[in-house]
Design a protein around this motif. Structure first.
Motif, short mmCIF file in Angstrom:
data_model
loop_
_atom_site.label_atom_id
_atom_site.label_comp_id
_atom_site.label_asym_id
_atom_site.label_seq_id
_atom_site.Cartn_x
_atom_site.Cartn_y
_atom_site.Cartn_z
N SER A 1 -7.42 2.73 -2.08
CA SER A 1 -6.99 3.70 -1.07
C SER A 1 -6.14 2.98 -0.03
O SER A 1 -6.30 1.77 0.19
N GLU A 2 -5.26 3.72 0.62
CA GLU A 2 -4.35 3.11 1.59
C GLU A 2 -5.11 2.50 2.77
O GLU A 2 -4.61 1.58 3.43
N SER A 3 -6.30 2.99 3.03
CA SER A 3 -7.10 2.43 4.13
C SER A 3 -7.48 0.97 3.88
O SER A 3 -7.88 0.26 4.81
N GLN A 4 -7.35 0.51 2.65
CA GLN A 4 -7.69 -0.87 2.32
C GLN A 4 -6.56 -1.85 2.62
O GLN A 4 -6.75 -3.06 2.57
#
Length: 370
Positions: free
Chosen positions: A294-297
């Protein structure tokens, strides 16, 4: 008599040259000052893969240089006592989209391996076998595993080399200097004459050598990569790195860091601004193999400027009309592989130990600087 040596540029060539000038036989006869302003350096922005043997490139000089560079690493890592953060031999998985192309590449790899001990062993892997070696992949491709491949973090590599060099006869000064028309070097402390000057300023070599009336035929290329944090159980330690065909490299580091990259952007000049489009493309390239990301990573985006020549080949040697000046550059995307061996060659030349035939590895410097 102790010779005074300046190194201008503290990237992979400059840092390796500095280390070897503090380590090789004869180092007691030189006093070295390395100048670097830390701006835009490709090495410090890079993480990469040392595995040149299955490259599609057909330039024989480039391959000879890259092969020699990969072979140098085992001795360099021991000599400089580099940590696993800087460099680790993990093995490399190389892919091809077409199965027949992969089989052909495997055949070539078997032939090369017989004459190239640094490659280690070579295995043809189906997708399941690839996933066993790289369990973070959810969509593994088939590939070829080369056990001699390695991963490297440019910033840690340079940092550790220079720490060892500074412990001996090297001074590191974080500033930009200029070369004067007579070959002297001007720094914040004034003007100084050096017995030897190594210039390794990458895409900025135009600017460095312009006062000598020289034109350096290199162009800048922007490279961007992203760092992600992922869950990596201890049993996943020392995973191989992967070089997917026509996609971004996938480089896992122990401790949960995953590096994806890098881009090759020819129209950005010296702009070091991270671009959302590049970030998105790198992330999508990663998701093609690791669908759970996920982009949050994403924790960081690094940007550097490579130097490319017209024939995509590195160069090194003495300036034709100023033999006290040695140069190395034009590394392009193979800098982490070819940079250290060039630094080693230049250090040997300064110490008077130049025994290799450099024409095996590079065209004359006059082909790139005039």
């Amino acid at each position: 008599m102790v010779k005074q040596v300046a190194i201008i540029g503290g990237g992979i060539i400059g840092a390796t040259a500095a280390f070897y000038l503090s380590y090789l036989q004869g180092n007691e006869n030189v006093q070295v000052t390395l100048f670097d302003d830390d701006h835009g350096q490709a090495t410090k922005a890079a993480s990469g893969i040392i595995s040149p043997w299955l490259s599609k490139r057909r330039n024989k000089r480039w391959y000879a240089l890259a092969k020699r560079g990969a072979e140098l690493y085992s001795d360099l890592v021991k000599a400089a006592q580099l940590s696993d953060k800087a460099y680790q031999q993990t093995g490399t998985i190389v892919t091809r989209k077409n199965h027949e192309d992969l089989l052909s590449l495997y055949h070539d790899a078997q032939i090369k391996q017989q004459q190239t001990p640094a490659m280690g062993h070579v295995e043809l892997l189906d997708a399941d076998a690839v996933q066993k070696k790289m369990p973070l992949l959810t969509n593994p491709p088939e590939g070829i595993f080369v056990s001699g491949g390695a991963r490297i973090d440019g910033a840690d590599f340079v940092k550790e080399l220079l720490e060892h060099a500074e412990a001996n006869n090297v001074q590191v000064k974080h500033e930009r200097v200029s070369v004067l028309p007579n070959g002297d070097v001007r720094s914040s402390e004034g003007t100084q004459t050096f017995d030897h000057v190594i210039v390794a300023t990458g895409a900025w070599m135009h600017e460095t050598l312009a006062p000598l009336g020289l034109n350096v035929k290199v162009r800048p290329q922007k490279g961007q990569l992203i760092d992600l944090t992922v869950a990596m159980p201890s049993k996943w330690r020392n995973m191989p790195v992967m070089m997917p065909e026509s996609m971004s490299d996938i480089i896992p580091f122990n401790g949960g860091k995953l590096v994806i990259g890098a881009t090759h952007e020819n129209d950005e000049g010296f702009d070091l601004t991270p671009k959302p489009a590049a970030r998105n493309q790198l992330f999508e390239n990663a998701k093609a193999f690791i669908s759970t990301l996920s982009e949050s990573q994403i924790t960081d985006m690094r940007v550097g400027t490579r130097a490319y020549t017209g024939d995509f080949a590195p160069f090194f040697g003495a300036l034709p009309d100023l033999s006290s000046f040695l140069v190395g550059g034009g590394l392009g995307s193979s800098g982490l592989t070819t940079g250290p061996i060039i630094g080693y060659f230049l250090a040997q030349a300064v110490l008077g130990n130049h025994s290799d035939d450099w024409s095996r590895y590079t065209k004359p410097v006059s082909s790139y600087i005039g």
